[in-house]
Design a protein around this motif. Structure first.
Motif, mmCIF file in Angstrom:
data_model
loop_
_atom_site.group_PDB
_atom_site.id
_atom_site.type_symbol
_atom_site.label_atom_id
_atom_site.label_comp_id
_atom_site.label_asym_id
_atom_site.label_seq_id
_atom_site.Cartn_x
_atom_site.Cartn_y
_atom_site.Cartn_z
ATOM 1 N N GLY A 150 -5.606 7.575 0.744
ATOM 2 C CA GLY A 150 -4.505 6.690 0.777
ATOM 3 C C GLY A 150 -4.530 5.062 1.164
ATOM 4 N N GLU A 151 -3.736 4.602 1.585
ATOM 5 C CA GLU A 151 -3.766 3.125 1.846
ATOM 6 C C GLU A 151 -4.910 2.665 2.851
ATOM 7 N N ALA A 152 -5.277 3.400 3.504
ATOM 8 C CA ALA A 152 -6.387 3.151 4.549
ATOM 9 C C ALA A 152 -7.802 3.115 3.723
ATOM 10 N N SER A 153 -7.812 3.612 2.628
ATOM 11 C CA SER A 153 -8.971 3.620 1.794
ATOM 12 C C SER A 153 -9.135 2.239 1.256
ATOM 13 N N LEU A 154 -8.265 1.191 1.011
ATOM 14 C CA LEU A 154 -8.252 -0.124 0.753
ATOM 15 C C LEU A 154 -8.633 -0.138 -0.794
ATOM 16 N N ALA A 155 -8.379 1.049 -1.459
ATOM 17 C CA ALA A 155 -8.475 0.930 -2.995
ATOM 18 C C ALA A 155 -7.640 0.151 -3.499
ATOM 19 N N PRO A 156 -6.256 0.109 -3.389
ATOM 20 C CA PRO A 156 -5.478 -0.482 -3.976
ATOM 21 C C PRO A 156 -5.429 -2.193 -3.848
ATOM 22 N N LEU A 157 -5.904 -2.533 -2.572
ATOM 23 C CA LEU A 157 -6.266 -3.868 -2.266
ATOM 24 C C LEU A 157 -7.538 -4.178 -3.006
ATOM 25 N N PHE A 158 -8.454 -3.651 -3.015
ATOM 26 C CA PHE A 158 -9.622 -4.195 -3.644
ATOM 27 C C PHE A 158 -9.630 -4.112 -5.114
ATOM 28 N N GLN A 159 -8.904 -3.025 -5.744
ATOM 29 C CA GLN A 159 -8.720 -3.073 -7.311
ATOM 30 C C GLN A 159 -7.940 -4.188 -7.751
ATOM 31 N N ASN A 160 -6.862 -4.229 -7.136
ATOM 32 C CA ASN A 160 -6.140 -5.477 -7.432
ATOM 33 C C ASN A 160 -6.566 -6.713 -7.580
ATOM 34 N N PHE A 161 -7.056 -7.123 -6.265
ATOM 35 C CA PHE A 161 -7.859 -8.301 -6.069
ATOM 36 C C PHE A 161 -8.892 -8.555 -7.262
ATOM 37 N N TYR A 162 -9.792 -7.546 -7.460
ATOM 38 C CA TYR A 162 -10.819 -7.568 -8.600
ATOM 39 C C TYR A 162 -10.007 -7.776 -9.887
ATOM 40 N N HIS A 163 -8.891 -6.917 -10.122
ATOM 41 C CA HIS A 163 -8.274 -7.324 -11.623
ATOM 42 C C HIS A 163 -7.696 -8.480 -11.485
ATOM 43 N N ASP A 164 -7.213 -9.139 -10.541
ATOM 44 C CA ASP A 164 -6.379 -10.451 -10.647
ATOM 45 C C ASP A 164 -7.438 -11.756 -10.582
ATOM 46 N N LYS A 165 -8.634 -11.436 -9.635
ATOM 47 C CA LYS A 165 -9.389 -12.796 -9.477
ATOM 48 C C LYS A 165 -10.530 -12.695 -10.368
ATOM 49 N N ILE A 166 -10.759 -11.792 -10.776
ATOM 50 C CA ILE A 166 -12.234 -11.479 -11.727
ATOM 51 C C ILE A 166 -11.663 -11.222 -13.197
ATOM 52 N N LEU A 167 -10.906 -10.266 -13.445
ATOM 53 C CA LEU A 167 -10.576 -9.973 -14.879
ATOM 54 C C LEU A 167 -9.217 -10.533 -15.331
ATOM 55 N N ASP A 168 -8.429 -11.386 -14.369
ATOM 56 C CA ASP A 168 -7.233 -11.958 -14.919
ATOM 57 C C ASP A 168 -6.285 -10.914 -15.577
ATOM 58 N N LEU A 169 -6.322 -9.800 -14.851
ATOM 59 C CA LEU A 169 -5.346 -8.833 -15.535
ATOM 60 C C LEU A 169 -4.313 -8.552 -14.328
ATOM 61 N N HIS B 273 -1.763 -6.392 -12.000
ATOM 62 C CA HIS B 273 -1.906 -5.522 -10.767
ATOM 63 C C HIS B 273 -1.497 -4.229 -11.207
ATOM 64 N N MET B 274 -2.292 -3.051 -10.883
ATOM 65 C CA MET B 274 -2.014 -1.779 -11.291
ATOM 66 C C MET B 274 -0.862 -1.054 -10.501
ATOM 67 N N ALA B 275 -0.096 -0.147 -10.781
ATOM 68 C CA ALA B 275 1.067 0.195 -10.255
ATOM 69 C C ALA B 275 0.888 0.892 -9.055
ATOM 70 N N TRP B 276 -0.476 1.657 -8.694
ATOM 71 C CA TRP B 276 -0.348 2.458 -7.507
ATOM 72 C C TRP B 276 0.778 3.229 -7.330
ATOM 73 N N GLU B 277 1.479 3.985 -8.089
ATOM 74 C CA GLU B 277 2.717 4.663 -7.831
ATOM 75 C C GLU B 277 2.619 6.021 -7.577
ATOM 76 N N GLN B 278 3.094 6.668 -6.357
ATOM 77 C CA GLN B 278 2.875 7.966 -5.942
ATOM 78 C C GLN B 278 1.316 8.389 -5.863
ATOM 79 N N ALA B 279 0.538 7.612 -5.225
ATOM 80 C CA ALA B 279 -0.865 7.786 -4.877
ATOM 81 C C ALA B 279 -1.271 9.038 -3.855
ATOM 82 N N VAL B 280 -2.155 9.349 -3.697
ATOM 83 C CA VAL B 280 -2.525 10.498 -2.855
ATOM 84 C C VAL B 280 -2.447 10.149 -1.491
ATOM 85 N N PRO B 281 -1.953 11.152 -0.613
ATOM 86 C CA PRO B 281 -1.399 10.397 0.857
ATOM 87 C C PRO B 281 -2.563 10.081 1.345
ATOM 88 N N GLN B 282 -2.234 9.468 2.652
ATOM 89 C CA GLN B 282 -3.268 8.699 3.392
ATOM 90 C C GLN B 282 -3.557 10.081 4.494
#
Length: 284
Positions: free
Chosen positions: A107-126, A128-137
């Motif tokens: 879930g959110e505590a895994s920091l996966a949405p934060l790290f992935q969207n930062f990488y997509h934004d700052k490195i790949l210039d893409l 943000h991914m939706a992260w809709e209805q993700a697995v629970p925390q």
């Protein structure tokens, strides 16, 4: 016990499917490991004990990663952040037993949405991914065990096997890796303990991983409740093809492993998903 060239290592290992122009399913994994060799057990110099610590993060995403329409998802969004402690006992240069305990958060505590969207934004210039209805925390604990064996076949050729099992709230499974290792490598398992070989050499590996997963939280949610907002019918039996190349030295190890894995759930259309592991270890 005679001292070795090094008794500790630091290893960085990265999985990613971006090398193949994809960004889906098991999309990425980053693992930082620190391990050390203990003294011989019970005065027996041939018996070695290793302790490994691994901090890891895994990220899972659907193919259509920018839409919020869950009906189009072929994989749940999921992140898994964990710390693992492993004890490994090697009785000779050809076999070893190990067990580990792994604990962490989804879930959110895994920091996966934060790290992935930062990488997509700052490195790949893409976007943000939706992260809709993700697995629970959730907090998870897994207990793992394994037995690794090297069987000498001929000069610069060996057969490697690795039997393993997982039991826990994040994943429960049994499986086996086996394959052919060619070259001057003397390791017991291809993707195993970096301290097994600390001399100049190389190894080419081709093998397979066969696994049966009784439960996978990243696909099916919890066994104890129905609070996961989005789940899919899992495919328990997994098989994969692995092809790797490794270079060894007295202070460094560089290793790469190409993986072709079968489907995790029935909504996935491609029969196989590809990702590449790149790993570099430093001995000290």
């Amino acid at each position: 016990m005679q001292s070795l060239a090094a008794q500790r290592y630091l290893n960085l290992s990265v999985d990613n499917d971006l090398y193949f122009g994809k960004d889906r399913y098991y999309s990425s994994g980053v693992f930082i490991s620190l391990g050390e060799l203990k003294e011989g057990i019970g005065g027996n110099e041939a018996t070695k004990k290793y302790v490994h610590w691994t901090l890891g993060q895994e990220i899972y995403t659907p193919t259509k990663r920018y839409t919020t329409d869950v009906d189009l998802f072929d994989y749940p969004y999921g992140g898994w952040l964990f710390l693992e402690r492993t004890e490994e006992v090697q009785k000779n240069g050809n076999a070893s037993w190990l067990w580990s305990i792994k604990a962490g958060m989804t879930g959110e505590a895994s920091l996966a949405p934060l790290f992935q969207n930062f990488y997509h934004d700052k490195i790949l210039d893409l976007p943000h991914m939706a992260w809709e209805q993700a697995v629970p925390q959730r907090f998870h604990v897994n207990v793992n065990g394994g037995f690794k064996r090297r069987i000498h076949l001929f000069n610069k050729g060996a057969f490697l096997t690795n039997l393993y099992g997982n039991l826990g709230t994040q994943r429960s499974a049994v499986g086996v890796n086996f394959g052919l290792l060619l070259g001057s490598s003397k390791v017991i398992s291809y993707a195993g303990n970096p301290l097994e070989m600390q001399e100049d050499g190389f190894g080419f590996y081709i093998g397979t991983r066969q696994e049966y997963r009784f439960h996978d939280f990243m696909i099916s949610g919890s066994l104890f409740d129905d609070t996961a907002p989005f789940v899919l019918p899992a495919i328990p039996y997994k098989n994969s093809l692995e092809i790797g190349l490794a270079f060894y030295g007295k202070k460094w190890r560089f290793q790469t492993l190409w993986n072709r894995v079968s489907k995790d759930n029935k909504a996935q259309i491609p029969n196989g998903h590809y990702y590449l592991n790149i790993s570099i270890a430093r001995f000290f």
